[in-house]
Enzyme design. Structure first.
Site, PDB file in Angstrom:
ATOM      1  N   ARG A 166       0.956  -1.039   0.034  1.00 42.54           N
ATOM      2  CA  ARG A 166      -0.155  -0.031  -0.005  1.00 42.54           C
ATOM      3  C   ARG A 166       0.867   1.429  -0.043  1.00 42.54           C
ATOM      4  NH1 ARG A 166      -4.385   1.647   4.442  1.00 42.54           N
ATOM      5  NH2 ARG A 166      -2.556   1.918   5.897  1.00 42.54           N
TER       6      ARG A 166
ATOM      7  N   THR B 133      -1.152   7.662  -0.858  1.00 44.69           N
ATOM      8  CA  THR B 133      -2.477   7.337  -1.777  1.00 44.69           C
ATOM      9  C   THR B 133      -3.292   6.456  -1.171  1.00 44.69           C
ATOM     10  OG1 THR B 133      -1.512   6.141  -3.140  1.00 44.69           O
ATOM     11  CG2 THR B 133      -1.145   8.240  -3.815  1.00 44.69           C
TER      12      THR B 133
ATOM     13  N   ASP C 284      -2.230  -3.599  12.109  1.00 45.68           N
ATOM     14  CA  ASP C 284      -1.676  -4.084  10.852  1.00 45.68           C
ATOM     15  C   ASP C 284      -1.412  -5.509  10.994  1.00 45.68           C
ATOM     16  OD1 ASP C 284       0.519  -4.943   8.875  1.00 45.68           O
ATOM     17  OD2 ASP C 284       0.487  -2.605   8.200  1.00 45.68           O
TER      18      ASP C 284
ATOM     19  N   ASP D 198       2.409  -6.867  10.176  1.00 44.18           N
ATOM     20  CA  ASP D 198       3.444  -6.408  11.253  1.00 44.18           C
ATOM     21  C   ASP D 198       2.974  -7.397  12.550  1.00 44.18           C
ATOM     22  OD1 ASP D 198       4.624  -4.494   9.967  1.00 44.18           O
ATOM     23  OD2 ASP D 198       3.323  -2.931  10.577  1.00 44.18           O
TER      24      ASP D 198
END
Length: 209
Positions: A104, A108, A200, A203
């Site tokens: 990602r 944006t 996340d 992670d």
């Protein structure tokens, strides 16, 4: 038309709750994700066709059912989708595995493709795309488009947690792909993370934060 399947089995919900807790470490997070993927896999593969074969038990010969016809492929969206592969492979050990690499863009919030390696006969298989989080839907839609460009016609998207924004985008861009989730969360925040979510996933799986 795309169907949304929310798999609310008590054991799936119990394990997901533990995954959501911020104090859950990477080892437990990975194991829980594997277990949930296995449990979800029962529903994702529920309508796989069976074929009747002749076998011999210790008592006699008989006719019995085995999985036949449609072959499977598992395609994780890297890197977090890898965490769901082992659970599905436990269920279907003969499934082939492809990989689609997307990351990602933090400015944006759109996905960028960096890797794609798929089985040669991917277009003949039922393809299960895995990614723990269905947030904006950008990564999922890009992965589904790449698979269709390679001739795939029978694809299912399996995620852990999704939000209405991502679900609606997949339904709009890929109305022929069924979506399987363990939970539908509230919304995306200003950084395009799922709320309440579980952070996340990449992670937390790999201990990189």
């Amino acid at each position: 038309m795309s169907q949304l399947h929310v798999l609310n089995h008590p054991m799936i919900q119990h394990k997901l709750t533990i995954m959501r807790e911020k104090g859950t470490g990477s080892k437990d997070f990975r194991e829980l994700l594997k277990e949930i993927a296995l449990l979800m896999g029962y529903e994702v593969t529920r309508d796989i066709p069976l074929e009747e074969v002749e076998i011999e038990t210790p008592i006699c010969k008989t006719r019995a059912n085995k999985v036949g016809g449609r072959k499977l492929a598992i395609v994780p969206i890297l890197r977090a989708g890898l965490g769901m592969v082992e659970g599905l492979q436990t269920l279907v050990p003969v499934a082939k595995v492809g990989h689609i690499g997307l990351y990602r863009n933090e400015e944006t919030h759109t996905p960028v493709v960096y890797y794609c390696k798929l089985p040669e006969d991917i277009n003949d298989r039922l393809v299960i795309v895995t990614d723990p989080m269905l947030a904006t839907g950008g990564s999922a839609c890009d992965a589904l488009t790449m698979l269709k460009e390679r001739g795939c016609k029978n694809i299912r998207l399996m995620c852990l947690v999704g939000v209405p924004e991502g679900i609606e985008r997949v339904k709009k861009e890929h109305p022929d792909v069924d979506i399987y989730l363990a939970a539908v969360d509230e919304r995306l925040n200003e950084n395009a993370y799922i709320v309440p979510g579980l952070g996340d996933a990449g992670d937390r799986i790999f201990g990189t934060k």
